[in-house]
Design an enzyme around this catalytic site. Structure first.
Site, mmCIF file in Angstrom:
data_model
loop_
_atom_site.group_PDB
_atom_site.id
_atom_site.type_symbol
_atom_site.label_atom_id
_atom_site.label_comp_id
_atom_site.label_asym_id
_atom_site.label_seq_id
_atom_site.Cartn_x
_atom_site.Cartn_y
_atom_site.Cartn_z
ATOM 1 N N ALA A 156 117.103 85.896 -58.757
ATOM 2 C CA ALA A 156 116.890 86.020 -57.311
ATOM 3 C C ALA A 156 115.450 86.426 -56.998
ATOM 4 O O ALA A 156 114.827 85.888 -56.073
ATOM 5 C CB ALA A 156 117.872 87.044 -56.732
ATOM 6 N N TYR A 157 114.922 87.360 -57.774
ATOM 7 C CA TYR A 157 113.545 87.817 -57.554
ATOM 8 C C TYR A 157 112.551 86.693 -57.815
ATOM 9 O O TYR A 157 111.648 86.431 -57.005
ATOM 10 C CB TYR A 157 113.258 89.000 -58.471
ATOM 11 C CG TYR A 157 111.845 89.520 -58.391
ATOM 12 C CD1 TYR A 157 111.363 90.139 -57.237
ATOM 13 C CD2 TYR A 157 110.980 89.404 -59.485
ATOM 14 C CE1 TYR A 157 110.064 90.619 -57.173
ATOM 15 C CE2 TYR A 157 109.682 89.881 -59.431
ATOM 16 C CZ TYR A 157 109.229 90.489 -58.273
ATOM 17 O OH TYR A 157 107.934 90.956 -58.215
ATOM 18 N N ALA A 158 112.707 85.995 -58.945
ATOM 19 C CA ALA A 158 111.787 84.909 -59.275
ATOM 20 C C ALA A 158 111.874 83.786 -58.244
ATOM 21 O O ALA A 158 110.860 83.171 -57.888
ATOM 22 C CB ALA A 158 112.080 84.379 -60.672
ATOM 23 N N SER A 160 112.480 84.114 -55.099
ATOM 24 C CA SER A 160 111.738 84.537 -53.907
ATOM 25 C C SER A 160 110.234 84.411 -54.125
ATOM 26 O O SER A 160 109.483 84.043 -53.219
ATOM 27 C CB SER A 160 112.114 85.966 -53.515
ATOM 28 O OG SER A 160 111.587 86.928 -54.418
ATOM 29 N N LYS A 161 109.783 84.690 -55.336
ATOM 30 C CA LYS A 161 108.357 84.584 -55.626
ATOM 31 C C LYS A 161 107.918 83.127 -55.798
ATOM 32 O O LYS A 161 106.740 82.795 -55.588
ATOM 33 C CB LYS A 161 108.010 85.412 -56.857
ATOM 34 C CG LYS A 161 108.125 86.922 -56.633
ATOM 35 C CD LYS A 161 107.182 87.405 -55.544
ATOM 36 C CE LYS A 161 107.142 88.921 -55.460
ATOM 37 N NZ LYS A 161 106.131 89.410 -54.486
#
Length: 248
Positions: A156-158, A160-161
């Protein structure tokens, strides 16, 4: 008699400037002669501490609270910078949220929270930067080398980035004719509170051993890249600089 002209002080807004990479970037830009607006989301004491440290080192800074995903608050942030210092030259968008879990176990409310800050926040801050930066300016977004590392738990973090990098690449081209550069810095594992939170010593040691330089990055390492993009790097544009010690 020769007439002397003075160069106006350059002005930077640093989102997420009260802690971690953002705080170190604010301090470095202030040391390089920028007047700095330290944006923060909620921790006023940390933001005022960052401003005090800059002032103690001979720099000039002020703190301003704004949720980066709130377009009215971000507009007010830019207004404050313009009122205090006359304009904005550099925007360092370091504000972000990182919550890790395997994709199958990721709470969708957590996903929405992370995407609101990391994606919408980047879009809102970059939108104001595109409208307001003076000629010769720079936008520097913070991405992550986790996009290339593809570690479990970072989905999820990657994701978003990945959106941060897409916004960066496209805005660089949309700024044609404005003499404004747009780049992203993608740190590898960096010893910030955000990164270290929840990790045991074994995990930290394993990640520190991965780069050929055999250590974690520091906020100062990333701030050095930010300073390069904010100042002398006028021919670097529409790029992602993976500041990770050679891990990928």
């Amino acid at each position: 008699m020769t007439e002397q002209t003075t160069t106006p002080r350059r002005v930077a807004i640093v989102t997420g400037g009260s802690r971690g990479i953002g705080r170190e970037a604010a301090a470095r830009l202030a040391a390089d002669g920028f007047a700095v607006v330290v944006n923060y989301a909620g921790n006023r004491a940390e933001a005022e501490s960052a401003v005090a440290a800059i002032a103690a080192a001979g720099g000039e800074a002020l703190a301003f609270r704004a949720d980066v995903a709130d377009e009215t608050a971000v507009s007010a942030l830019f207004d404050r910078a313009e009122e205090a210092y006359g304009g904005v030259d550099v925007v360092v968008h370091a504000a972000g949220v990182m919550i890790l879990a395997p994709l199958a176990e990721t709470d969708l409310d957590v996903l929405d929270r992370m995407h609101r800050t990391n994606i919408r926040g980047t879009f809102v801050v970059n939108q104001q930067a595109a409208r307001r930066l003076r000629r010769g300016g720079a936008v520097i977004n913070v991405s992550t080398s986790m996009l290339a590392l593809r570690l479990p738990g970072y989905g999820a973090y990657a994701a978003s980035k990945g959106a941060v990098e897409a916004i960066t690449m496209i805005l660089a081209r949309e700024m044609r004719g404005r003499d404004v550069t747009v780049n992203a810095v993608a740190p590898g594992p960096t010893a910030t509170e955000l990164f270290l939170d929840g990790k045991d010593e074994e995990t930290i040691a394993r990640m520190a051993a991965q780069p050929p330089l055999e250590r974690l990055g520091t906020p100062e390492d990333i701030a050095e890249v930010v300073a390069f993009l904010a100042g002398p790097a006028r021919w670097v544009n529409g790029q992602v600089l993976r500041a990770n010690g050679g891990i990928v």
